[in-house]
Write a protein that holds these residues in place. Structure first.
Motif, PDB file in Angstrom:
ATOM      1  N   ASP A   1       6.502   7.882 -11.728  1.00 35.73           N
ATOM      2  CA  ASP A   1       6.230   7.450 -13.093  1.00 35.73           C
ATOM      3  C   ASP A   1       4.909   6.676 -13.118  1.00 35.73           C
ATOM      4  OD1 ASP A   1       6.124   6.352 -15.616  1.00 35.73           O
ATOM      5  OD2 ASP A   1       8.194   5.641 -15.627  1.00 35.73           O
ATOM      6  N   PRO A   2       3.866   7.211 -13.738  1.00 30.58           N
ATOM      7  CA  PRO A   2       2.565   6.527 -13.735  1.00 30.58           C
ATOM      8  C   PRO A   2       2.565   5.200 -14.477  1.00 30.58           C
ATOM      9  CG  PRO A   2       2.535   8.393 -15.250  1.00 30.58           C
ATOM     10  CD  PRO A   2       3.821   8.488 -14.491  1.00 30.58           C
ATOM     11  N   GLU A   3       3.586   4.965 -15.285  1.00 31.17           N
ATOM     12  CA  GLU A   3       3.668   3.696 -16.020  1.00 31.17           C
ATOM     13  C   GLU A   3       4.409   2.621 -15.228  1.00 31.17           C
ATOM     14  OE1 GLU A   3       1.951   3.356 -18.640  1.00 31.17           O
ATOM     15  OE2 GLU A   3       1.444   5.485 -18.841  1.00 31.17           O
ATOM     16  N   ARG A   4       4.866   2.980 -14.036  1.00 32.69           N
ATOM     17  CA  ARG A   4       5.609   2.011 -13.214  1.00 32.69           C
ATOM     18  C   ARG A   4       5.040   2.006 -11.792  1.00 32.69           C
ATOM     19  NH1 ARG A   4      11.788   3.104 -13.320  1.00 32.69           N
ATOM     20  NH2 ARG A   4      11.179   5.304 -13.467  1.00 32.69           N
ATOM     21  N   ILE A   5       3.827   1.522 -11.678  1.00 32.87           N
ATOM     22  CA  ILE A   5       3.136   1.442 -10.396  1.00 32.87           C
ATOM     23  C   ILE A   5       3.094  -0.015  -9.927  1.00 32.87           C
ATOM     24  CG2 ILE A   5       0.917   1.714  -9.215  1.00 32.87           C
ATOM     25  CD1 ILE A   5       0.284   4.010 -11.123  1.00 32.87           C
ATOM     26  N   PHE A   6       3.440  -0.252  -8.664  1.00 35.00           N
ATOM     27  CA  PHE A   6       3.137  -1.560  -8.093  1.00 35.00           C
ATOM     28  C   PHE A   6       2.227  -1.358  -6.896  1.00 35.00           C
ATOM     29  CE2 PHE A   6       6.837  -0.596  -5.435  1.00 35.00           C
ATOM     30  CZ  PHE A   6       6.625  -1.275  -4.244  1.00 35.00           C
ATOM     31  N   LEU A   7       1.249  -2.264  -6.780  1.00 33.79           N
ATOM     32  CA  LEU A   7       0.180  -2.133  -5.801  1.00 33.79           C
ATOM     33  C   LEU A   7       0.376  -3.143  -4.678  1.00 33.79           C
ATOM     34  CD1 LEU A   7      -2.570  -0.914  -4.964  1.00 33.79           C
ATOM     35  CD2 LEU A   7      -3.658  -2.614  -6.457  1.00 33.79           C
ATOM     36  N   SER A   8       0.267  -2.642  -3.454  1.00 35.47           N
ATOM     37  CA  SER A   8       0.468  -3.478  -2.280  1.00 35.47           C
ATOM     38  C   SER A   8      -0.707  -3.319  -1.323  1.00 35.47           C
ATOM     39  CB  SER A   8       1.780  -3.083  -1.575  1.00 35.47           C
ATOM     40  OG  SER A   8       2.072  -3.956  -0.509  1.00 35.47           O
ATOM     41  N   GLY A   9      -0.738  -4.148  -0.311  1.00 38.97           N
ATOM     42  CA  GLY A   9      -1.778  -4.075   0.710  1.00 38.97           C
ATOM     43  C   GLY A   9      -1.622  -5.228   1.663  1.00 38.97           C
ATOM     44  N   GLU A  10      -2.161  -5.079   2.870  1.00 35.27           N
ATOM     45  CA  GLU A  10      -2.079  -6.176   3.829  1.00 35.27           C
ATOM     46  C   GLU A  10      -3.459  -6.538   4.347  1.00 35.27           C
ATOM     47  OE1 GLU A  10      -0.264  -5.457   7.638  1.00 35.27           O
ATOM     48  OE2 GLU A  10      -0.561  -3.295   7.468  1.00 35.27           O
ATOM     49  N   SER A  11      -3.674  -7.825   4.575  1.00 31.83           N
ATOM     50  CA  SER A  11      -4.909  -8.346   5.131  1.00 31.83           C
ATOM     51  C   SER A  11      -6.107  -7.971   4.252  1.00 31.83           C
ATOM     52  CB  SER A  11      -5.071  -7.846   6.567  1.00 31.83           C
ATOM     53  OG  SER A  11      -6.075  -8.541   7.247  1.00 31.83           O
ATOM     54  N   ALA A  12      -7.067  -7.190   4.770  1.00 27.07           N
ATOM     55  CA  ALA A  12      -8.192  -6.754   3.943  1.00 27.07           C
ATOM     56  C   ALA A  12      -7.699  -5.912   2.772  1.00 27.07           C
ATOM     57  CB  ALA A  12      -9.183  -5.951   4.787  1.00 27.07           C
ATOM     58  N   GLY A  13      -6.650  -5.140   3.001  1.00 20.19           N
ATOM     59  CA  GLY A  13      -6.069  -4.345   1.913  1.00 20.19           C
ATOM     60  C   GLY A  13      -5.415  -5.215   0.857  1.00 20.19           C
ATOM     61  N   GLY A  14      -4.827  -6.345   1.287  1.00 21.74           N
ATOM     62  CA  GLY A  14      -4.280  -7.299   0.323  1.00 21.74           C
ATOM     63  C   GLY A  14      -5.377  -7.919  -0.509  1.00 21.74           C
ATOM     64  N   ASN A  15      -6.503  -8.200   0.136  1.00 21.71           N
ATOM     65  CA  ASN A  15      -7.676  -8.695  -0.588  1.00 21.71           C
ATOM     66  C   ASN A  15      -8.094  -7.694  -1.667  1.00 21.71           C
ATOM     67  OD1 ASN A  15     -10.816  -8.140  -0.646  1.00 21.71           O
ATOM     68  ND2 ASN A  15     -10.637 -10.342  -0.345  1.00 21.71           N
ATOM     69  N   LEU A  16      -8.220  -6.426  -1.293  1.00 19.30           N
ATOM     70  CA  LEU A  16      -8.652  -5.392  -2.246  1.00 19.30           C
ATOM     71  C   LEU A  16      -7.645  -5.232  -3.385  1.00 19.30           C
ATOM     72  CD1 LEU A  16     -10.004  -2.810   0.331  1.00 19.30           C
ATOM     73  CD2 LEU A  16     -11.347  -3.847  -1.511  1.00 19.30           C
ATOM     74  N   ALA A  17      -6.354  -5.304  -3.053  1.00 22.26           N
ATOM     75  CA  ALA A  17      -5.328  -5.164  -4.095  1.00 22.26           C
ATOM     76  C   ALA A  17      -5.426  -6.302  -5.109  1.00 22.26           C
ATOM     77  CB  ALA A  17      -3.939  -5.130  -3.455  1.00 22.26           C
ATOM     78  N   LEU A  18      -5.628  -7.534  -4.632  1.00 19.11           N
ATOM     79  CA  LEU A  18      -5.735  -8.678  -5.544  1.00 19.11           C
ATOM     80  C   LEU A  18      -7.018  -8.620  -6.372  1.00 19.11           C
ATOM     81  CD1 LEU A  18      -4.453 -11.649  -3.326  1.00 19.11           C
ATOM     82  CD2 LEU A  18      -3.209 -10.425  -5.123  1.00 19.11           C
ATOM     83  N   VAL A  19      -8.130  -8.216  -5.735  1.00 16.35           N
ATOM     84  CA  VAL A  19      -9.377  -8.080  -6.490  1.00 16.35           C
ATOM     85  C   VAL A  19      -9.225  -7.000  -7.547  1.00 16.35           C
ATOM     86  CG1 VAL A  19     -11.799  -7.381  -6.342  1.00 16.35           C
ATOM     87  CG2 VAL A  19     -10.862  -8.961  -4.655  1.00 16.35           C
ATOM     88  N   TYR A  20      -8.605  -5.885  -7.171  1.00 14.61           N
ATOM     89  CA  TYR A  20      -8.381  -4.805  -8.131  1.00 14.61           C
ATOM     90  C   TYR A  20      -7.535  -5.301  -9.312  1.00 14.61           C
ATOM     91  CZ  TYR A  20      -6.614  -0.556 -10.291  1.00 14.61           C
ATOM     92  OH  TYR A  20      -6.272   0.409 -11.218  1.00 14.61           O
ATOM     93  N   GLY A  21      -6.409  -5.943  -9.009  1.00 13.50           N
ATOM     94  CA  GLY A  21      -5.546  -6.440 -10.078  1.00 13.50           C
ATOM     95  C   GLY A  21      -6.262  -7.420 -10.988  1.00 13.50           C
ATOM     96  N   GLY A  22      -7.060  -8.306 -10.381  1.00 18.30           N
ATOM     97  CA  GLY A  22      -7.799  -9.281 -11.177  1.00 18.30           C
ATOM     98  C   GLY A  22      -8.844  -8.628 -12.064  1.00 18.30           C
TER      99      GLY A  22
END
Length: 386
Positions: free
Chosen positions: A226-247
């Motif tokens: 479901d494209p309307e129910r996406i949650f984004l995850s990541g670890e370390s550098a990937g966690g950084n990218l996920a938070l920057v993306y969300g922001g």
């Protein structure tokens, strides 16, 4: 005789290792022994407890045979008794603290939990190219629940891998993606352009994540998601990218789809600290991690540092945020996560910081999974009901 000595030598090495892990987690973060202990603790606390208990029982049995005459025991037997009793006592106390912290964050463990902490082997069902950049094909690894279970569209889990922005790939955490798949989520893991000494990617990787998220949004239904129910995850550098993306999506400076939640694991937030202090089983810090990403020193490129710092993009429109972070992380300081959560609290954004004791830059996959599932249950439509 030789075999007996060999077995005693192996037993001694194992006992010393158990003692190092049980006591080492209490040391200063920069100590090499502490790094080793806290890296292995999430995977081995069950083994430390069991082996220490068995060694202690054998020692007590030998002591009983000698009618409790300690002087009658060999020096090695006495050493085993002391090491096993010390490591058993320390591990038992530590486990209570470790378990209490995990239960507080919505998960649960027992003394045997670390035996399955690595999780299950995961192999992607499919890989698709979502973009070609600088003549490099960028792909997404896809993990699909069994088709007979896809009677309706499922929530979508998207993962951004770590690796200091310059290494690893979309299958580096495949066991975790397999756990998500078995839970019923349609799972996507993103590859992006990696930084090299002559190619900084501070402005390229977030572009890649944005393009990948748009591709996933447009194609999720083809895989039962479901494209309307996406949650984004990541670890370390990937966690950084996920938070920057969300922001950036929530503030309007990126045009990708807005995740329903951000669930990241030990994200890199305090980049200055990582630049100056990052260690991982090394006696001194590892240079150049952040510098390779931004193309030079932090002092020379302050605007680039600002552009890749999740704190720059904290705003009240962010979706709920979960951060899981080891308290003894020597690659990415937990203080960065604490600062980020403090900013969310000021703005009233739903959040949770799960601080995991005795854990370094690598927390138990099972613990991460259970805490994440507990967090998602309070977000409408994101938790799959069994």
């Amino acid at each position: 005789m030789i075999l007996k000595k060999l077995l005693k030598g192996i037993a001694l090495v194992i006992s010393v290792l158990m003692l190092i892990i049980s006591l080492g987690v209490l040391g200063k973060d920069e100590w090499l022994v502490t790094q080793i202990a806290t890296i292995f603790y999430p995977m081995m606390f069950s083994w430390v407890f069991i082996i220490s208990l068995l060694t202690l029982v054998i020692g007590i049995y030998k002591l009983a045979k000698e009618k409790w005459n300690l002087k009658a025991l060999s020096k090695m037997s006495i050493a085993f008794l002391l090491m096993s009793s010390t490591s058993l006592s320390a591990t038992s106390i530590e486990f209570v603290h470790y378990r209490n912290a995990i239960v507080k964050n919505g998960a649960n463990i027992n003394l045997l939990s670390s035996m399955d902490a690595v999780g299950k082997k995961g192999i992607p069902d499919e890989k698709m190219v979502y973009a070609t950049k600088e003549r490099e094909e960028l792909s997404i690894s896809i993990y699909k629940p069994k088709q007979e279970n896809l009677t309706e569209l499922r929530p979508v889990y998207v993962y951004v891998h770590g690796g200091g922005w310059s290494s690893s790939d979309s299958e580096s955490n495949a066991n975790y993606h397999q756990m998500m798949k078995e839970e019923g989520y349609v799972s996507f893991s993103i590859n992006y352009r990696l930084a090299t000494d002559d190619r900084p990617t501070w402005d390229k990787q977030i572009e890649d994540v944005n393009d990948a998220m748009k591709w996933i949004y447009e194609n999720a239904k083809n895989y039962g998601g479901d494209p309307e129910r996406i949650f984004l995850s990541g670890e370390s550098a990937g966690g950084n990218l996920a938070l920057v993306y969300g922001g950036r999506v929530s503030e309007g400076s990126l045009d990708g789809p807005m995740p329903k939640a951000l669930t990241v694991i030990y994200p890199a937030i305090d980049l200055k600290w990582t630049s100056e202090n990052a260690r991982f089983m090394t006696p001194s810090y590892i240079p150049g991690i952040v510098e390779r990403y931004i193309g030079g020193s932090l002092e020379k490129y302050p605007e680039r540092v600002k552009a890749v710092n999740p704190l720059t993009f904290v705003n009240k429109n962010l979706p709920p945020v979960l951060i899981i972070h080891g308290q003894k992380d020597t690659m990415v300081t937990i203080n960065g996560s604490r600062d980020y959560i403090n900013e969310l609290n000021k703005l009233g954004v739903k959040n949770q910081l799960a601080e995991i004791p005795y854990s370094n830059h690598g927390t138990s996959a099972r613990v991460n999974f259970d805490i994440t599932m507990n967090f998602l249950k309070d977000i409408k439509g994101m938790r799959i009901e069994k």
